[in-house]
Design a protein around this motif. Structure first.
Motif, short mmCIF file in Angstrom:
data_model
loop_
_atom_site.label_atom_id
_atom_site.label_comp_id
_atom_site.label_asym_id
_atom_site.label_seq_id
_atom_site.Cartn_x
_atom_site.Cartn_y
_atom_site.Cartn_z
N SER A 51 0.83 -1.21 0.00
CA SER A 51 0.00 0.00 0.00
C SER A 51 0.86 1.26 0.00
CB SER A 51 -0.93 0.01 1.22
OG SER A 51 -1.84 -1.05 1.14
N LEU A 60 2.22 1.68 -3.49
CA LEU A 60 1.15 2.17 -4.36
C LEU A 60 0.91 3.66 -4.14
CD1 LEU A 60 -1.49 -0.69 -4.26
CD2 LEU A 60 -0.27 0.15 -6.25
N TYR A 65 -5.49 0.67 -6.64
CA TYR A 65 -5.56 0.24 -5.25
C TYR A 65 -6.89 -0.41 -4.91
CZ TYR A 65 -5.54 0.22 -0.23
OH TYR A 65 -5.62 -0.19 1.06
N LEU A 90 -4.07 -8.44 -4.76
CA LEU A 90 -3.42 -7.13 -4.72
C LEU A 90 -2.58 -6.88 -5.97
CD1 LEU A 90 -2.24 -6.84 -1.01
CD2 LEU A 90 -3.89 -5.39 -2.17
N GLY A 142 -3.65 -4.42 -9.78
CA GLY A 142 -2.89 -3.29 -10.31
C GLY A 142 -2.34 -3.50 -11.71
#
Length: 133
Positions: free
Chosen positions: A8, A11, A39, A65, A69
């Protein structure tokens, strides 16, 4: 949780750098859709899959995850190369297709990643009633 926080953070840094140098070609909505999909797709796949599916595991969460992306990043790369793309691949340069694909890939990552690794990474069963005693 630590790896999820690190992803995170990366990102967030990418979105910051991307926001500073990316020139909005059409509308601000396109920018918001792409950065949001990077995200939100993976996070939604992790949260929804982890909370509501008993077979979800850590490999599925990581796959969600990462694959969430992929479509937005591919859109950014292909958008710069759209003059050289074959006509059959031009649909990938549509922001709506990219956003939709990011959620589809995130869901596939959760399902396929979890089902493929049930034996090596069994799901963790958390019983909140036992934790309160």
């Amino acid at each position: 949780i630590t790896i999820s926080r690190i992803i995170s953070c990366f990102l967030g840094i990418f979105i910051l750098v991307f926001g500073l140098w990316y020139e909005i070609p059409a509308t601000a909505f396109q920018y918001l859709a792409i950065t949001g999909a990077m995200y939100a797709a993976g996070a939604f796949g992790c949260v929804a899959g982890g909370l509501y599916w008993k077979k979800a595991n850590i490999v599925g969460a990581y796959s969600s995850l990462v694959l969430g992306g992929v479509a937005p990043v591919a859109f950014l790369v292909l958008d710069q190369l759209k003059n050289n793309l074959p006509s059959g691949m031009l649909f990938l340069v549509d922001v709506n297709v990219s956003g939709f694909l990011s959620f589809v890939l995130a869901a596939l990552g959760m399902v396929v990643g979890s089902l493929a690794t049930q034996r090596s990474h069994p799901p963790l069963q958390i019983n909140p009633k036992e934790n309160n005693q």
